[in-house]
Design a protein around this motif. Structure first.
Motif, mmCIF file in Angstrom:
data_model
loop_
_atom_site.group_PDB
_atom_site.id
_atom_site.type_symbol
_atom_site.label_atom_id
_atom_site.label_comp_id
_atom_site.label_asym_id
_atom_site.label_seq_id
_atom_site.Cartn_x
_atom_site.Cartn_y
_atom_site.Cartn_z
ATOM 1 N N LEU A 243 0.773 -59.394 -64.691
ATOM 2 C CA LEU A 243 0.194 -60.642 -64.178
ATOM 3 C C LEU A 243 0.126 -61.230 -63.089
ATOM 4 O O LEU A 243 0.113 -61.833 -62.519
ATOM 5 N N LEU A 244 1.605 -61.466 -63.586
ATOM 6 C CA LEU A 244 3.427 -62.198 -62.777
ATOM 7 C C LEU A 244 2.949 -61.629 -61.769
ATOM 8 O O LEU A 244 2.956 -62.486 -60.613
ATOM 9 N N GLU A 245 3.135 -60.034 -60.997
ATOM 10 C CA GLU A 245 2.873 -59.923 -59.752
ATOM 11 C C GLU A 245 1.868 -60.208 -58.929
ATOM 12 O O GLU A 245 1.693 -60.067 -57.652
ATOM 13 N N ARG A 246 0.873 -60.221 -60.072
ATOM 14 C CA ARG A 246 -0.964 -60.840 -58.843
ATOM 15 C C ARG A 246 -1.001 -62.157 -58.365
ATOM 16 O O ARG A 246 -2.020 -62.843 -58.058
ATOM 17 N N CYS A 247 0.018 -62.868 -59.442
ATOM 18 C CA CYS A 247 -0.588 -64.601 -58.808
ATOM 19 C C CYS A 247 0.587 -64.629 -57.374
ATOM 20 O O CYS A 247 1.014 -63.710 -57.043
ATOM 21 N N ASP A 248 -0.189 -66.158 -56.860
ATOM 22 C CA ASP A 248 0.571 -66.457 -55.620
ATOM 23 C C ASP A 248 1.605 -67.025 -55.606
ATOM 24 O O ASP A 248 2.490 -67.609 -54.614
ATOM 25 N N ARG A 249 2.255 -67.822 -57.021
ATOM 26 C CA ARG A 249 3.578 -68.627 -56.783
ATOM 27 C C ARG A 249 4.050 -67.761 -57.610
ATOM 28 O O ARG A 249 3.433 -68.020 -58.665
ATOM 29 N N LEU A 250 4.975 -68.318 -57.881
ATOM 30 C CA LEU A 250 5.974 -68.135 -59.811
ATOM 31 C C LEU A 250 7.006 -69.079 -59.387
ATOM 32 O O LEU A 250 7.994 -69.028 -59.082
ATOM 33 N N LEU A 251 6.301 -70.485 -60.112
ATOM 34 C CA LEU A 251 7.311 -71.574 -61.025
ATOM 35 C C LEU A 251 8.769 -71.466 -61.259
ATOM 36 O O LEU A 251 8.471 -70.492 -62.460
ATOM 37 N N GLU A 252 9.243 -72.133 -60.940
ATOM 38 C CA GLU A 252 11.113 -71.857 -61.200
ATOM 39 C C GLU A 252 10.515 -72.203 -63.313
ATOM 40 O O GLU A 252 10.100 -73.177 -63.187
ATOM 41 N N PRO A 253 11.925 -71.285 -63.812
ATOM 42 C CA PRO A 253 11.299 -71.962 -65.103
ATOM 43 C C PRO A 253 11.818 -73.623 -65.194
ATOM 44 O O PRO A 253 13.204 -73.769 -64.603
ATOM 45 N N ILE A 254 12.283 -74.911 -66.869
ATOM 46 C CA ILE A 254 12.741 -75.413 -67.242
ATOM 47 C C ILE A 254 13.925 -75.526 -67.531
ATOM 48 O O ILE A 254 13.834 -73.980 -68.399
ATOM 49 N N ARG A 255 14.807 -75.758 -66.550
ATOM 50 C CA ARG A 255 15.879 -75.365 -67.513
ATOM 51 C C ARG A 255 16.450 -77.478 -67.878
ATOM 52 O O ARG A 255 16.379 -78.123 -66.629
ATOM 53 N N GLY A 256 16.742 -77.722 -68.865
ATOM 54 C CA GLY A 256 17.608 -78.078 -69.219
ATOM 55 C C GLY A 256 19.336 -78.951 -69.132
ATOM 56 O O GLY A 256 20.038 -77.213 -68.706
ATOM 57 N N PRO A 257 19.980 -79.728 -69.493
ATOM 58 C CA PRO A 257 21.428 -79.258 -70.027
ATOM 59 C C PRO A 257 22.475 -79.088 -71.007
ATOM 60 O O PRO A 257 23.319 -79.170 -71.457
ATOM 61 N N SER A 258 21.164 -78.673 -72.151
ATOM 62 C CA SER A 258 22.371 -77.592 -72.715
ATOM 63 C C SER A 258 22.948 -76.869 -72.727
ATOM 64 O O SER A 258 23.192 -76.028 -71.444
ATOM 65 N N LEU A 259 24.576 -77.117 -72.687
ATOM 66 C CA LEU A 259 25.621 -76.181 -73.240
ATOM 67 C C LEU A 259 25.255 -74.807 -73.117
ATOM 68 O O LEU A 259 25.760 -73.957 -72.464
ATOM 69 N N ASP A 260 24.539 -74.605 -74.393
ATOM 70 C CA ASP A 260 24.371 -72.475 -74.457
ATOM 71 C C ASP A 260 23.221 -72.240 -73.981
ATOM 72 O O ASP A 260 22.643 -71.221 -74.085
ATOM 73 N N LYS A 261 22.386 -72.689 -72.695
ATOM 74 C CA LYS A 261 20.945 -72.875 -71.977
ATOM 75 C C LYS A 261 19.838 -72.547 -72.506
ATOM 76 O O LYS A 261 19.490 -70.814 -72.236
ATOM 77 N N PHE A 262 20.340 -73.153 -73.812
ATOM 78 C CA PHE A 262 19.121 -72.300 -75.183
ATOM 79 C C PHE A 262 17.449 -72.546 -73.591
ATOM 80 O O PHE A 262 17.166 -73.866 -73.541
ATOM 81 N N ARG A 263 16.733 -72.094 -73.560
ATOM 82 C CA ARG A 263 15.114 -71.862 -73.347
ATOM 83 C C ARG A 263 14.025 -71.277 -74.148
ATOM 84 O O ARG A 263 13.555 -70.392 -73.937
ATOM 85 N N HIS A 264 13.508 -72.032 -74.934
ATOM 86 C CA HIS A 264 12.366 -71.411 -76.110
ATOM 87 C C HIS A 264 11.759 -72.686 -76.549
ATOM 88 O O HIS A 264 11.657 -72.895 -77.280
ATOM 89 N N LEU A 265 11.330 -72.419 -75.357
ATOM 90 C CA LEU A 265 9.800 -74.325 -75.719
ATOM 91 C C LEU A 265 8.775 -73.982 -76.120
ATOM 92 O O LEU A 265 8.377 -73.012 -76.081
ATOM 93 N N SER A 266 8.572 -74.781 -76.698
ATOM 94 C CA SER A 266 6.388 -74.466 -77.432
ATOM 95 C C SER A 266 5.267 -74.496 -76.077
ATOM 96 O O SER A 266 6.057 -74.896 -74.808
ATOM 97 N N VAL A 267 4.345 -73.805 -76.014
ATOM 98 C CA VAL A 267 4.157 -73.761 -75.019
ATOM 99 C C VAL A 267 3.463 -75.180 -74.618
ATOM 100 O O VAL A 267 3.563 -75.578 -73.079
ATOM 101 N N ARG A 268 2.576 -76.238 -75.320
ATOM 102 C CA ARG A 268 2.462 -77.534 -74.768
ATOM 103 C C ARG A 268 3.448 -78.433 -74.835
ATOM 104 O O ARG A 268 3.657 -79.189 -73.776
#
Length: 196
Positions: free
Chosen positions: A157-182
Motif C-alpha cells: 500500500l505504501l508503494e502505491r501512494c504519491d507521498r510518504l510523510l516523514e515519521p514523527i520524532r520527538g527528543p526522547s533519548l531512547d528514540k521511542f516511537r510508538h504513538l497511538s494513531v489518534r
C-alpha cells in the motif's frame, strides 16, 4: 523561515484511518478492530483543523455497522441533543470497505500521502515542511492522508501512494516511537495545517 497556513486559507484535505490491510506485531497482514476513541478523537481533531472528511476503512461490514450505530447515536439520537458539538464533528465521518472505493468517490484523484513510523529503505520521504509548503501553494488539492492501525500500513500500500510523510520524532533519548494513531493524527494535522 517557517510559516503556518494563513488563517483565511482552506486546504482541501481528508484523512483516512485504515484498518485493513495493516500489519500486526509479527508482520502478518490483518484487519484491526475499530475503537470508539479513534472515531471520536480523530473526528474532533479533523473538525478543529478544517479537514473535509474523515474516512474509516474496514473490509468487515460488522465493524462498519458498529461505527454506524455510534454515528447515529450522536448525529440523530439522544447524543445529538446531549452534546450537539460532538455530532457536528462526527458529521464528517464516512465509512468505506476499501481504499479503492474511497478514492473512487473523489471527483478528481487525490494526492495520497501515507504515514508510517517505521523505516522503509528505498522509499523517499517528504518532510512536514515540504508537504505543508506544497499544500499552501496548492490548496485545492485534493489531499488524502492515510494512517494505519495495528503496526502500520503494508509495504504494498505504501508503494502505491504519491507521498510518504516523514515519521514523527520527538527528543526522547531512547528514540521511542510508538504513538497511538489518534495522537499521530493530531500531531500530523497540527504540523501541516496549524495557523501560527
Amino acid at each position: 523561515m517557517e510559516r503556518g497556513v494563513p488563517h483565511e486559507q482552506q486546504i482541501n484535505v481528508s484523512v483516512a484511518l485504515i484498518h485493513w490491510p495493516v500489519r500486526d506485531k509479527t508482520g502478518k497482514v490483518i484487519a484491526t478492530n475499530v475503537t470508539n476513541f479513534d472515531i471520536h478523537d480523530i473526528a474532533r481533531v479533523s473538525c478543529t483543523y478544517g479537514v473535509n472528511k474523515y474516512f474509516i476503512v474496514h473490509r468487515q461490514r460488522e465493524q462498519l455497522m458498529f461505527v454506524s450505530r455510534i454515528l447515529n447515536h450522536w448525529r440523530v439520537g439522544y447524543g445529538s441533543r446531549f452534546n450537539a458539538s460532538r455530532g457536528r464533528a462526527l458529521e464528517r465521518v464516512e465509512l468505506c470497505e476499501t481504499l479503492e472505493d474511497l478514492i473512487a468517490g473523489f471527483s478528481e484523484p487525490p494526492i495520497v500521502v501515507a504515514t508510517a513510523a517505521r523505516d522503509y529503505p528505498g522509499l523517499t520521504r517528504v518532510s512536514f515542511r515540504e508537504l505543508r509548503e506544497e499544500m499552501i501553494s496548492r490548496p485545492q488539492g485534493p489531499y488524502l492522508l492515510l494512517f494505519g492501525t495495528g503496526y502500520g500500513l503494508t509495504e504494498d500500500l505504501l508503494e502505491r501512494c504519491d507521498r510518504l510523510l516523514e515519521p514523527i520524532r520527538g527528543p526522547s533519548l531512547d528514540k521511542f516511537r510508538h504513538l497511538s494513531v489518534r495522537s499521530a493524527v493530531s500531531i500530523c494535522l497540527d504540523r501541516l495545517l496549524a495557523t501560527w
